[in-house]
Design an enzyme around this catalytic site. Structure first.
Site, PDB file in Angstrom:
ATOM      1  N   HIS A 239       0.805  -1.225   0.000  1.00 27.81           N
ATOM      2  CA  HIS A 239       0.000   0.000   0.000  1.00 27.81           C
ATOM      3  C   HIS A 239       0.841   1.280   0.000  1.00 27.81           C
ATOM      4  O   HIS A 239       0.746   2.103  -0.911  1.00 27.81           O
ATOM      5  CB  HIS A 239      -0.929   0.015   1.221  1.00 27.81           C
ATOM      6  CG  HIS A 239      -1.809  -1.177   1.318  1.00 27.81           C
ATOM      7  ND1 HIS A 239      -2.890  -1.396   0.487  1.00 27.81           N
ATOM      8  CD2 HIS A 239      -1.763  -2.258   2.132  1.00 27.81           C
ATOM      9  CE1 HIS A 239      -3.469  -2.545   0.793  1.00 27.81           C
ATOM     10  NE2 HIS A 239      -2.809  -3.090   1.789  1.00 27.81           N
TER      11      HIS A 239
HETATM   12  O1  RIB Z   1      -4.406  -0.294   5.302  1.00 23.51           O
HETATM   13  C1  RIB Z   1      -3.045  -0.227   4.922  1.00 23.51           C
HETATM   14  C2  RIB Z   1      -2.337   0.831   5.713  1.00 23.51           C
HETATM   15  O2  RIB Z   1      -2.383   0.497   7.088  1.00 23.51           O
HETATM   16  C3  RIB Z   1      -0.836   0.911   5.375  1.00 23.51           C
HETATM   17  O3  RIB Z   1      -0.401   2.238   5.574  1.00 23.51           O
HETATM   18  C4  RIB Z   1      -0.218   0.017   6.389  1.00 23.51           C
HETATM   19  O4  RIB Z   1       1.136   0.392   6.698  1.00 23.51           O
HETATM   20  C5  RIB Z   1      -1.083   0.278   7.584  1.00 23.51           C
HETATM   21  O5  RIB Z   1      -0.623   1.480   8.216  1.00 23.51           O
END
Ligand code: RIB
Ligand code: CA
Length: 279
Positions: A239
């Site tokens: 992500h």
């Molecule tokens: O949902 C994904 C996010 O949540 C990313 O930033 C991961 O590092 C967690 O913080």
């Protein structure tokens, strides 16, 4: 371009930070600011220092941020990132500590003093940025853009409708979404395109570098989670990496201007980002 990375490292945060370190100088990447999210803020702060130590970039300062959301208890994701926050990947011990100034004060001072507008990459819950903007709303004028990994158009991950970063601190997200700053939202509908396929991981391993090993360790550890394997048999979405990769090359994805609101009251849909794709 001058920017800071606000982060809760976090395995995918670490990938995102390493991408930024590979492409930007100490004059561009001004600081890392940490926030509670994936892990407690002390753990995340130490990880930020460990990543800089590994990359030999200790000139970049780290400022420790908020340890709890604006007005909720902290929800962490240690089940995803491990209690050390990096799933045991062998980053070195830091040889320096974080600055004494807190992240909220640092970001406030930076925005007040800077001649040019500052880009802010947000990779975790928006607690720090929300606090800066709630205390000094006029500082949104000094922000070039906020590129954030959070939310999603139509679905969540931590709940059926809420993505983790927004769910941890929906009130902070509401402040940022309504701040007037230019926002580039990398929601799950976007980041699910950044998959750590075996082919990509092998290409990174073929660089035969310690950093390559760490990157594969970080992404591989995420891909190993049963819940991830089930949904993403080819590899895990990375992500946060989408945020800094976009900073490197903004042709990676395209978006549209839509209104986004966040749910802060409903128990059932708390943290949902309601994205008006129908304009
Ligand atoms: O949902 C994904 C996010 O949540 C990313 O930033 C991961 O590092 C967690 O913080
Ligand atoms: Ca994160």
């Amino acid at each position: 371009m001058k920017f800071i990375i606000d982060t809760d490292p976090g395995t995918d945060d670490a990938v995102a930070i390493l991408i930024a370190l590979a492409h930007f100088s100490d004059e561009e990447l001004l600081a890392l600011t940490t926030v509670a999210g994936n892990v407690k803020v002390d753990v995340g702060t130490r990880n930020a220092l460990r990543i800089l130590e590994h990359a030999n970039r200790n000139n970049i300062p780290v400022y420790k941020g908020e340890s709890t959301p604006l007005n909720r208890d902290l929800l962490t994701a240690e089940w995803v990132h491990g209690t050390d926050g990096l799933n045991g990947v062998g980053f070195p011990e830091p040889s320096k500590s974080e600055e004494t100034l807190g992240a909220v004060d640092y970001i406030t001072q930076l925005l007040k003093d800077s001649e040019e507008k500052i880009t802010i990459c947000v990779l975790g819950p928006m607690t720090n940025i929300g606090k800066v903007l709630s205390q000094n709303p006029e500082l949104s004028e000094k922000i070039e853009q906020i590129i954030f990994m959070g939310g999603g158009a139509g679905f969540g991950n931590h709940t059926p409708v809420a993505e983790f970063n927004i769910l941890v601190d929906p009130e902070a997200a509401k402040i940022v979404l309504n701040s007037g700053a230019k926002l580039v939202m990398m929601g799950l509908d976007v980041t699910h395109q950044a998959i750590s396929t075996k082919e990509r991981l092998n290409k990174i391993l073929e660089t035969d570098t310690v950093t390559g090993e760490h990157l594969v360790g970080l992404m591989g550890s995420l891909a190993e989670l049963d819940i991830v394997k089930e949904k993403f048999p080819d590899g895990t979405p990375v992500h946060d990496a989408f945020v800094t990769a976009y900073l490197v090359d903004n042709s990676l994805t395209k978006g549209e201007l839509t209104n986004v609101e966040v749910e802060v009251d409903s128990e059932l849909t708390l943290g949902q980002t309601v994205v008006d794709t129908n304009h």
